[in-house]
Design an enzyme around this catalytic site. Structure first.
Site, PDB file in Angstrom:
ATOM      1  CG  ASP A 483     -19.023  42.507 -47.120  1.00 26.98           C
ATOM      2  OD1 ASP A 483     -18.248  42.512 -48.086  1.00 26.98           O
ATOM      3  OD2 ASP A 483     -19.067  41.587 -46.285  1.00 26.98           O
TER       4      ASP A 483
HETATM    5  C1  BGC Z   1     -18.935  40.909 -42.656  1.00 24.63           C
HETATM    6  C2  BGC Z   1     -17.565  41.500 -42.777  1.00 24.63           C
HETATM    7  C3  BGC Z   1     -17.672  42.942 -43.159  1.00 24.63           C
HETATM    8  C4  BGC Z   1     -18.559  43.690 -42.205  1.00 24.63           C
HETATM    9  C5  BGC Z   1     -18.766  45.106 -42.607  1.00 24.63           C
HETATM   10  C6  BGC Z   1     -19.769  41.724 -41.716  1.00 24.63           C
HETATM   11  O1  BGC Z   1     -21.056  41.234 -41.701  1.00 24.63           O
HETATM   12  O2  BGC Z   1     -18.829  39.607 -42.161  1.00 24.63           O
HETATM   13  O3  BGC Z   1     -16.823  40.787 -43.721  1.00 24.63           O
HETATM   14  O4  BGC Z   1     -16.390  43.474 -43.143  1.00 24.63           O
HETATM   15  O5  BGC Z   1     -19.808  43.066 -42.122  1.00 24.63           O
HETATM   16  O6  BGC Z   1     -19.523  45.243 -43.741  1.00 24.63           O
END
Ligand code: BGC
Length: 810
Positions: A483
């Site tokens: 993200d």
């Molecule tokens: C989110 C995931 C994401 C991960 C890496 C997490 O906080 O819930 O959806 O893939 O972070 O960024």
């Protein structure tokens, strides 16, 4: 240093020192009513949705830490204390907190008085039950006062913590008999209230916080407790609370116990009132009557234990490593249930306000859950699919109460749709329920757009193909799994969201990670089509997958490892040509899991590079070297100081992808070595460094560039739970559900000579013994079912209830 120990017999973690490095919590409830409970009785409750139906208040990031919860106060002469130590923090003569599956028991003693809180949320009812038992173990009679206390939240947790000009005037309560009713906003649009009752008459009560605490008082020395009596206050606005007080005279050896319930009650709208302003209490009475005696309490506890024993008996391993057994048989499975229920909404790191259920998160959580309660998994898949957009894209999040896509964050996270294929395929492999594909499911939560689940998968698959960039790799959109890799965002102003600033689509930025996903899950989609006999489309899908695999090797390969992405200018991300962030974990794991480069040597090279450049003693960091400056073209990832979160932190979630990759390459020793590095129970001895609970995974451990290398954060709600469960059971122990039956193909340390597994699969309990006489890491040479040799391959499906299987590796 350890702060407790595992009691595997009872399926409990026993905390012996109250001042744990962080609050160590448990989740009570697995249906609709949930309570987060720390080892010192901090925490909060909610019904279904941590934002929209918050029952009790919790202040995150507050000082002193973890003061809100379900505390019991004891006043014994001048001495005031809590069995869980907090919030008064009087030194205790003894303390213990047992976190079990769906319940916790906290016991403290001081000056000859022992106080025990047993807490649980019973199956199927919306209530937190507590039994408090006070025992006089001293030689003399004692007169003591005992108080319970909860602070009600005004339902919408966001509003509760922001809109004070309104909510200081809305609070309303009623008290009748032994019951406190919290009925804020019931007069208008709510059809629910909360109750806080006792099964024995109390001596005094409070419902106004000011009366209980004192206006300038604190949870450490509440006015009512100091006075030895509550004020019988009725809250009008401000902060409604619930407090019960019991004055106890206990002879030496005598004990007193009381059941205290915190319930959530709904009333049909037409029946809300029985007289003007008099609320209808019928459903409350029913709930109270169900949980008012010790027998009922014990029964609820036994039902809960039976529920978990039965559930976990469906997958049990017996290896020579007790930590592995403990993780598969108890804690990792338990965490999978919690992540299934919560997604990323409510923990001690997630406020329950910011996010509802994540699309990709919930899809991945299902991977570790489908075998436990397939019916619930089925319902979840259909709920998630209903938030998919008509073009195959997806809302990134949805609210559990409304089950509607959240338009604040919207879509454009281009990996999301492919995860729907991943969880649906896992569900079908587990259950053989192909009919799920025929279910009609809304697009965009709009019944007029409904089509079959198969059509949803088709649009997921095509979404990637319809959104390719200049190298014919998938466009990344707002972000892929990571993200924080925001290649189209270009945020320059503090406070802007990295996820929703900038266009959701850029014409150029591409993700090698999504390409790997497309190969893996696109192939699963093609397998589904092929199994359904949709031949032509299946062949076309296989060809698209093959093509993507080639494209990865042509445009997504950096020479020694897989590239991460191309940014909005078409420049490489995760290449030896970059000054920082030269190599990333995600495409190495995902591309190899998809089989890319396995035959042609790139996979092995990539794993060697991971070992050389990303591996540490606490696990594999996400990228290396860490970014030391903020980069407009990369977004949030470079906003973190080096070693934290997505900027070279050890992201426990994608470590299992590399472990899976190692098992694909047949490296059992290395796979297990990596498994141990992030597994919390293997880190119990260094709890003062790791800090989060030794019984559950955390999302992130500070990486080697961080001053706090090895420190965990964000425990409980992480895709790590599902992925580590899957990699351990399917990748390492090799128990793989497949369309035709269970396939057994372990990849284990060469020193392991034998292990056993009981696995319930499509109604048959398989008792499997795996022998490894030659000490190999992978390979099966013989299989016997009920003593008869069968060809090496999936175990035949059978109508028998039990089957004995002997596997010989070699
Ligand atoms: C989110 C995931 C994401 C991960 C890496 C997490 O906080 O819930 O959806 O893939 O972070 O960024």
């Amino acid at each position: 240093m350890k702060f407790g120990h595992f009691d595997d017999q009872k399926k409990e973690y026993v905390i012996e020192k109250y001042a744990t490095p962080l609050p160590w919590i448990n989740y009570l409830g697995s249906d609709s009513f949930f309570t987060l409970l720390s080892n010192t009785a901090g925490g909060y409750s909610f019904y279904k949705d941590a934002r929209l139906r918050r029952v009790t208040r919790y202040r995150y990031n507050n000082l002193p830490l973890d003061q809100d919860g379900f505390h019991i106060y004891i006043k014994d002469g001048e001495s005031i204390w809590n069995p869980g130590w907090q919030p008064v923090q009087s030194e205790l003569d003894s303390y213990q907190c047992r976190h079990g599956l769906g319940y916790s028991v906290i016991t403290g003693s001081k000056n000859g008085i022992e106080a025990r809180q047993e807490l649980l949320v019973p199956k199927h009812d919306n209530i937190l039950l507590q039994r408090v038992t006070i025992r006089n173990n001293s030689t003399a009679a004692k007169d003591i006062d005992m108080f319970s206390f909860v602070e009600f939240c005004l339902w919408d947790a966001m509003d509760d913590s922001t809109n004070f000009q309104r909510n200081y005037s809305t609070g309303e309560v009623e008290v009748e008999g032994n019951v406190i009713y919290h009925k804020t906003e019931y007069r208008e649009r709510r059809d629910h209230y909360a109750i806080f009752y006792t099964n024995k008459p109390f001596d005094s009560f409070d419902t106004s916080r000011e009366s209980f605490m004192g206006l300038y008082g604190s949870p450490r020395n509440p006015q009512a407790v100091l006075q030895g009596r509550c004020g019988n206050s009725l809250a009008h606005g401000w902060q409604p609370v619930g407090a019960h007080h019991f004055h106890l005279h206990l002879e030496s050896g005598e004990s007193f116990s009381v059941i205290i319930g915190l319930g959530y009650v709904e009333v049909p709208v037409a029946e809300k009132f029985i007289a003007p302003s008099v609320i209808n209490k019928k459903n409350a009475y029913e709930l109270i009557n169900k949980y008012s005696t010790d027998e009922q309490f014990d029964q609820a506890m036994n039902n809960l234990k039976d529920f978990w024993d039965n559930l976990l008996a469906g997958f049990e391993v017996h290896t020579d490593n007790e930590i592995v057994n403990r993780m598969v048989n108890i804690w990792n499975a338990y965490q999978c249930m919690v992540t299934f229920n919560m997604s990323r909404s409510a923990s001690y790191f997630e406020s329950g306000i910011g996010r509802g259920m994540g699309f990709r998160d919930s899809c991945q959580d299902l991977l570790g859950f489908v075998h436990m309660i397939p019916e619930k998994a089925r319902e979840r898949i259909l709920d998630i699919a209903a938030t998919q957009k008509a073009d195959g894209g997806a809302y990134h999040q949805y609210q559990p109460l409304t089950k509607k896509g959240n338009s604040d964050i919207g879509g454009g996270f281009n990996d999301d749709p492919l995860w729907l294929i991943a969880c649906t395929d896992a569900y079908i492999r587990e259950t053989g329920d192909w009919d799920i594909l025929k279910e009609k499911v809304d697009f965009d939560n709009n019944p007029e757009l409904a089509d079959t689940l198969l059509e949803h998968l088709r649009r997921s698959f095509n979404y990637t193909l319809n959104n390719l960039g200049p190298h014919k790799l998938p466009l990344i959109g707002r972000a892929d799994w990571n993200d924080c890799l925001n290649l189209n965002c270009f945020s320059e102003h503090p406070g802007e969201s990295f996820q929703i600033t900038g266009p959701s689509e850029g014409p150029v930025a591409e993700s090698v990670f999504i390409a790997g996903m497309f190969v893996k899950y696109g192939r699963e989609y093609a397998n589904i089509l092929s199994h359904l006999g949709i031949r032509e489309e299946a062949d076309k899908a296989y060809r698209a997958v093959e093509q993507m695999s080639k494209t990865i090797l042509e445009s997504g390969w950096d020479g020694e490892w897989f590239l991460r992405a191309y940014d909005a200018f078409g420049q490489k991300v995760g290449s030896h040509e970059c000054d920082e962030g030269q190599i990333f974990i995600e495409p190495q794991g995902m591309c190899i899991m998809a089989g890319v480069g396995v035959e042609t040597g790139q996979a092995q090279k990539a794993l060697d590079s991971v070992k050389e450049r990303l591996d540490t003693r606490f696990g594999i960091v996400l990228n290396n070297p860490a970014y030391t400056t903020y980069r407009l073209n990369l977004g949030e990832i470079s906003s973190y100081p080096p070693g934290y979160k997505e900027n070279a932190g050890i992201f426990c979630h994608n470590n299992p992808w590399v472990i899976f990759a190692e098992t694909i390459m047949g490296h059992g020793d290395r796979a297990f070595e990596l498994y141990k590095k992030t597994c919390p129970a293997f880190l119990e001895e260094i709890s003062e460094i790791h800090r989060t609970e030794p019984y559950v995974y955390c999302q992130m451990v500070a990486g080697k560039d961080a001053p706090t290398f090895g420190e965990g954060k964000n425990s409980w709600l992480t895709g790590t739970a599902a992925w580590t469960f899957t990699v351990l059971t399917e990748g390492i122990l090799g128990i793989q559900p497949d369309y035709e039956g269970l396939t057994i193909n372990p990849c284990i340390p060469h020193t392991v000579r034998q292990f056993k597994v009981n696995r319930l699969f499509r109604g048959t309990m398989y008792h499997i013994t795996i022998d490894n006489p030659d000490g190999v890491e992978k390979g099966v040479r013989a299989i016997k079912v009920n003593g008869e040799s069968v060809p090496v391959g999936p175990l035949p499906l059978t109508a028998d209830k039990e089957v004995n299987v002997e596997i010989t590796m070699g």
